[in-house]
Design a protein around this motif. Structure first.
Motif, mmCIF file in Angstrom:
data_model
loop_
_atom_site.group_PDB
_atom_site.id
_atom_site.type_symbol
_atom_site.label_atom_id
_atom_site.label_comp_id
_atom_site.label_asym_id
_atom_site.label_seq_id
_atom_site.Cartn_x
_atom_site.Cartn_y
_atom_site.Cartn_z
ATOM 1 N N LEU A 74 -1.023 -5.393 -0.186
ATOM 2 C CA LEU A 74 -0.314 -5.382 -1.462
ATOM 3 C C LEU A 74 -1.187 -4.802 -2.573
ATOM 4 O O LEU A 74 -0.718 -4.015 -3.401
ATOM 5 C CB LEU A 74 0.146 -6.797 -1.821
ATOM 6 C CG LEU A 74 1.266 -7.374 -0.958
ATOM 7 C CD1 LEU A 74 1.419 -8.874 -1.221
ATOM 8 C CD2 LEU A 74 2.587 -6.650 -1.216
ATOM 9 N N GLN A 75 -2.468 -5.198 -2.586
ATOM 10 C CA GLN A 75 -3.358 -4.665 -3.605
ATOM 11 C C GLN A 75 -3.525 -3.162 -3.449
ATOM 12 O O GLN A 75 -3.530 -2.415 -4.431
ATOM 13 C CB GLN A 75 -4.715 -5.350 -3.542
ATOM 14 C CG GLN A 75 -5.670 -4.948 -4.671
ATOM 15 C CD GLN A 75 -5.152 -5.340 -6.046
ATOM 16 O OE1 GLN A 75 -4.788 -6.496 -6.260
ATOM 17 N NE2 GLN A 75 -5.112 -4.388 -6.974
ATOM 18 N N GLY A 76 -3.617 -2.708 -2.216
ATOM 19 C CA GLY A 76 -3.731 -1.275 -1.975
ATOM 20 C C GLY A 76 -2.508 -0.518 -2.458
ATOM 21 O O GLY A 76 -2.615 0.574 -3.036
ATOM 22 N N ALA A 77 -1.324 -1.097 -2.229
ATOM 23 C CA ALA A 77 -0.089 -0.455 -2.680
ATOM 24 C C ALA A 77 -0.012 -0.416 -4.207
ATOM 25 O O ALA A 77 0.447 0.578 -4.796
ATOM 26 C CB ALA A 77 1.117 -1.181 -2.110
ATOM 27 N N LEU A 78 -0.451 -1.481 -4.858
ATOM 28 C CA LEU A 78 -0.436 -1.506 -6.316
ATOM 29 C C LEU A 78 -1.428 -0.496 -6.881
ATOM 30 O O LEU A 78 -1.117 0.239 -7.833
ATOM 31 C CB LEU A 78 -0.757 -2.910 -6.825
ATOM 32 C CG LEU A 78 -0.709 -3.102 -8.343
ATOM 33 C CD1 LEU A 78 0.691 -2.823 -8.899
ATOM 34 C CD2 LEU A 78 -1.145 -4.520 -8.725
ATOM 35 N N ASP A 79 -2.620 -0.442 -6.323
ATOM 36 C CA ASP A 79 -3.607 0.542 -6.762
ATOM 37 C C ASP A 79 -3.058 1.960 -6.643
ATOM 38 O O ASP A 79 -3.198 2.789 -7.553
ATOM 39 C CB ASP A 79 -4.883 0.429 -5.928
ATOM 40 C CG ASP A 79 -5.655 -0.859 -6.166
ATOM 41 O OD1 ASP A 79 -5.414 -1.507 -7.196
ATOM 42 O OD2 ASP A 79 -6.487 -1.213 -5.313
ATOM 43 N N ALA A 80 -2.415 2.245 -5.502
ATOM 44 C CA ALA A 80 -1.879 3.579 -5.258
ATOM 45 C C ALA A 80 -0.755 3.905 -6.244
ATOM 46 O O ALA A 80 -0.639 5.040 -6.717
ATOM 47 C CB ALA A 80 -1.370 3.684 -3.824
ATOM 48 N N ALA A 81 0.081 2.912 -6.571
ATOM 49 C CA ALA A 81 1.189 3.133 -7.502
ATOM 50 C C ALA A 81 0.681 3.447 -8.902
ATOM 51 O O ALA A 81 1.216 4.329 -9.586
ATOM 52 C CB ALA A 81 2.098 1.908 -7.528
ATOM 53 N N VAL A 82 -0.329 2.719 -9.346
ATOM 54 C CA VAL A 82 -0.902 2.964 -10.676
ATOM 55 C C VAL A 82 -1.482 4.371 -10.747
ATOM 56 O O VAL A 82 -1.304 5.087 -11.739
ATOM 57 C CB VAL A 82 -1.960 1.898 -11.010
ATOM 58 C CG1 VAL A 82 -2.778 2.293 -12.235
ATOM 59 C CG2 VAL A 82 -1.290 0.551 -11.244
ATOM 60 N N GLU A 83 -2.145 4.794 -9.685
ATOM 61 C CA GLU A 83 -2.716 6.144 -9.652
ATOM 62 C C GLU A 83 -1.621 7.201 -9.605
ATOM 63 O O GLU A 83 -1.666 8.198 -10.334
ATOM 64 C CB GLU A 83 -3.644 6.292 -8.457
ATOM 65 C CG GLU A 83 -4.311 7.655 -8.370
ATOM 66 C CD GLU A 83 -5.301 7.766 -7.229
ATOM 67 O OE1 GLU A 83 -5.905 8.845 -7.078
ATOM 68 O OE2 GLU A 83 -5.469 6.778 -6.492
#
Length: 404
Positions: A74-83
């Motif tokens: 989930l954290q990886g998906a959120l990081d990717a979305a922000v980028e």
């Protein structure tokens, strides 16, 4: 600053971030259905007991759920979305399968490079409408108002108020013009950002424009409806709406970090909200006084509080069975991914099943919070960029939950 604000969303329609006053949502024919429910980067963690913990409040928590692994994904998906969206930052909460994850990515203050935290405060825009509708339903349950009452019984100055019911105000079938589509509103708001708007002023702006249709003859999302809804609950209860929200919703639902801005003292910790102009971030956190949003969109909250609210709204903690049935009596609502609107509540299809909640946008911020009852999954995303797509991130986090 004014050019940024004038062309970006103010208080967004449920389901999709639209331009000022939800103008791209044209009035639609009314199609009522009566089915209820049946029909800084890397700062995440799971649960109050630490990363990877099961939700202690979930008696049905599955013992084999890998909360640590889910947290990392989930954290990886959120990081990717922000980028991918080039957002200043975002915070998110997910509750499912016995795991509770809170995460954040990016910055809460771009100028000072302050890392976003999972429990940071955001303006949440039109999610406010779900709170106000819950209040109206509570008063309805107590016999202090009827959903079929004419709004003229409670509020003066509403065009055709004797023909418009409280129900039509709450489900956007009143036909009333949206005051956020008025050039006069924007001119005044941007000329004097400190002006404290009264509900009567906002209703008068809407009253100066022709209605979209006759009451009950269509659907048109209008922030004017929920300014009037706030006046209705005040008149029916005899109490200020801010005090009523705190006593009847915020405290019973144990929302420790939620308040109605402009009606209550501000809680420290609001993140900075931004727009973009010529590719550059512009701080719009306090560009307009929150009274301009009022009971249509002035709520401030956190991802954790909103996730808790929608669960308690839908599980019978806050409302009885009859009121839940009213809440989830849908009219057709062509608002992006949203395909039905109840009383301050959106319905949409997702890979997790049918979801119930709301979306919002206000200067500097976008928000999306949904609960899928059948899969017992809740996702809330708050973004500090007014052109950001919080709903898209909800879908991306949903994808993580359904991956084998």
């Amino acid at each position: 600053m004014s050019r940024v604000l004038r062309r970006t969303a103010f208080i967004a329609c449920a389901g999709v971030a639209l331009l000022i006053g939800c103008g791209s949502s044209s009035p639609a024919p009314l199609d009522r259905a009566t089915d209820a429910h049946g029909g800084g980067v890397g700062s995440g963690g799971v649960g109050s007991a630490g990363a990877g913990s099961a939700d202690p409040g979930d008696a049905n928590a599955a013992p084999d759920v890998d909360c640590d692994g889910l947290s990392a994904e989930l954290q990886g998906a959120l990081d990717a979305a922000v980028e991918a969206q080039r957002l200043p930052g975002a915070a998110a909460a997910v509750s499912t399968g016995g795991c509770r994850w809170l995460g954040a990515a990016g910055v809460a203050d771009a100028e000072d490079n302050v890392a976003m935290q999972p429990d940071d405060l955001f303006r949440v825009g039109s999610i406010t409408k779900s709170f106000v509708a819950a209040l109206a339903l509570m008063l309805h349950a107590e016999g202090r108002l009827s959903l079929d009452d004419a709004v003229s019984r409670y509020v003066d100055g509403v065009p055709r108020g004797e023909q418009i019911s409280v129900r039509q105000i709450l489900n956007h079938t009143s036909g009333l013009f949206d005051f956020t589509s008025c050039d006069e509103f924007w001119s005044a708001a941007l000329d004097d950002p400190t002006h404290r708007w009264t509900p009567a002023e906002l209703v008068a702006l809407a009253a100066s424009k022709p209605p979209y249709f006759e009451p009950g003859q269509g659907f048109a999302y209008s922030n004017t409806n929920y300014i009037i809804a706030g006046l209705v609950v005040e008149a029916a209860s005899g109490e200020p709406v801010g005090e009523l929200l705190r006593a009847r919703v915020i405290e019973p639902a144990e929302l420790a970090h939620t308040y109605l801005d402009g009606a209550e003292a501000a809680v420290p910790g609001l993140v900075h909200g931004y727009g973009r102009s010529r590719g550059q971030l512009v701080d719009t956190t306090s560009a307009i006084d929150p009274s301009a949003a009022g009971t249509a969109g002035a709520l401030v909250s956190t991802t954790g509080d909103l996730t808790r609210f929608y669960r308690k709204l839908l599980d019978g903690t806050l409302l009885g069975p009859a009121e839940l049935a009213e809440l989830t009596t849908w009219v057709d609502a062509p608002l992006g991914e949203v395909n039905g609107y109840g009383l301050g509540l959106s319905r949409r299809e997702s890979q997790l099943g049918v979801e119930y909640g709301h979306d919002g946008s206000i200067w500097g911020f976008t928000s999306s919070s949904y609960h899928a009852i059948d899969s017992d999954a809740s996702i809330t995303v708050l973004v500090n960029l007014e052109s950001g797509d919080a709903g898209r991130i909800v879908d991306e986090l949903s994808n993580v939950l359904i991956m084998p």
